[in-house]
Design an enzyme around this catalytic site. Structure first.
Site, PDB file in Angstrom:
ATOM      1  N   SER A 137     -36.472 -26.680 -18.038  1.00 56.17           N
ATOM      2  CA  SER A 137     -35.032 -26.442 -17.911  1.00 56.17           C
ATOM      3  C   SER A 137     -34.284 -27.152 -19.032  1.00 56.17           C
ATOM      4  CB  SER A 137     -34.529 -26.924 -16.549  1.00 56.17           C
ATOM      5  OG  SER A 137     -33.184 -26.541 -16.338  1.00 56.17           O
ATOM      6  N   ASP A 138     -33.136 -26.583 -19.378  1.00 55.90           N
ATOM      7  CA  ASP A 138     -32.300 -27.158 -20.438  1.00 55.90           C
ATOM      8  C   ASP A 138     -30.847 -26.832 -20.130  1.00 55.90           C
ATOM      9  OD1 ASP A 138     -32.251 -28.384 -23.286  1.00 55.90           O
ATOM     10  OD2 ASP A 138     -30.992 -26.600 -23.480  1.00 55.90           O
ATOM     11  N   THR A 139     -29.959 -27.805 -20.314  1.00 57.16           N
ATOM     12  CA  THR A 139     -28.539 -27.609 -20.030  1.00 57.16           C
ATOM     13  C   THR A 139     -27.697 -27.973 -21.242  1.00 57.16           C
ATOM     14  OG1 THR A 139     -28.860 -28.109 -17.672  1.00 57.16           O
ATOM     15  CG2 THR A 139     -26.619 -28.277 -18.522  1.00 57.16           C
TER      16      THR A 139
END
Length: 261
Positions: A137-139
């Site tokens: 995941s990456d934000t």
């Protein structure tokens, strides 16, 4: 400054229960139009509370927020968290030139997830006869097309908060799932969830005090909606948990689909 502390939403569900997941599913603005979420429905839209006989789950992240959200879904003690060996600095600047922000965060999530098993980071799980699923995941914060990631200094954090003050921005969280079923060659699910956030007008004193708290330093855009920074948020359109760093509803729906294929 009158601001809304959205972080108090988490206190509604202090333990990972099915009712909590059902509530979040009903509040998401990006759910499939025909999906309904009730504990008694047999529509595969909720992740089973016990997946121990279905797969081995690995979170390729050291983020305490993502661990917390997976626990809230009901997966406590059913996954292992390990940082991805992927070096984001190797492609960050070049990738920003090639793709838009939603694509950028999805690709980064894919790279993080795939790097862990390919580097031998899932040997423990691979000893099982069950399929292994790795989550990446990456934000990022997207301000008019400009990507704001984690600040590298307090000065940079101050600059980001000044830019966000009194304005609307988007938060994109990319998620990718890789499986041992295809030797981790291609994602079995890969997507970006986007929410729009509106900030209140911040004073210089607000910004200085917040940066001094240390909270902004490990967060995209230099704020955390689930913490002190939630006071700056006037409104949000989309999945609260996507802003927090991991879109609970969409991930639950995707994992349930994979487990039932």
């Amino acid at each position: 400054m009158k601001a809304v502390l959205l972080a108090t939403l988490l206190t509604l569900f202090p333990e990972p229960t099915l009712s909590a997941a059902t509530f979040i599913l009903s509040m998401s603005t990006n759910s499939p139009s025909k999906m309904t979420a009730k504990a008694t429905d047999n529509n595969n839209s909720l992740v089973p509370l016990d997946i121990s006989n279905k797969c081995k789950l690995v979170l390729a992240s050291q983020s305490p927020r993502r661990v917390e959200i997976l626990n809230m879904i009901g997966l406590m003690n059913q996954f292992r968290a390990q940082p991805s060996p992927f070096d984001e600095d190797e492609i960050r600047d070049e990738l920003k030139k090639q793709v838009n922000p939603p694509e950028y965060t999805r690709i980064m999530a894919e790279r993080k997830a795939q790097a862990l098993p390919l580097a031998g980071g899932c040997q423990e799980e691979m000893e099982s006869s069950l399929p292994v699923i790795v989550i990446g995941s990456d934000t990022i914060v997207d301000l008019d097309g400009t990507i704001l990631e984690k600040p590298r200094s307090e000065e940079e954090a101050v600059g980001m908060l000044r830019k966000l003050s009194g304005r609307k921005h988007q938060v994109h969280t990319g998620v990718a799932l890789y499986s041992s079923i295809n030797q981790f060659q291609d994602p079995v699910s890969s997507f970006t969830e986007t929410a729009q956030v509106e900030f209140a007008q911040l004073s210089e004193a607000d910004i200085a005090a917040y940066v001094a708290s240390g909270e902004p330093m490990d967060k995209a855009g230099s704020y955390g909606i689930q913490g002190i920074g939630g006071q700056f948020v006037k409104g949000i359109s989309g999945d609260f948990f996507a802003v927090m760093g991991f879109p609970m509803h969409r991930f639950s729906w995707e994992l349930a689909r994979i487990l039932n294929e």
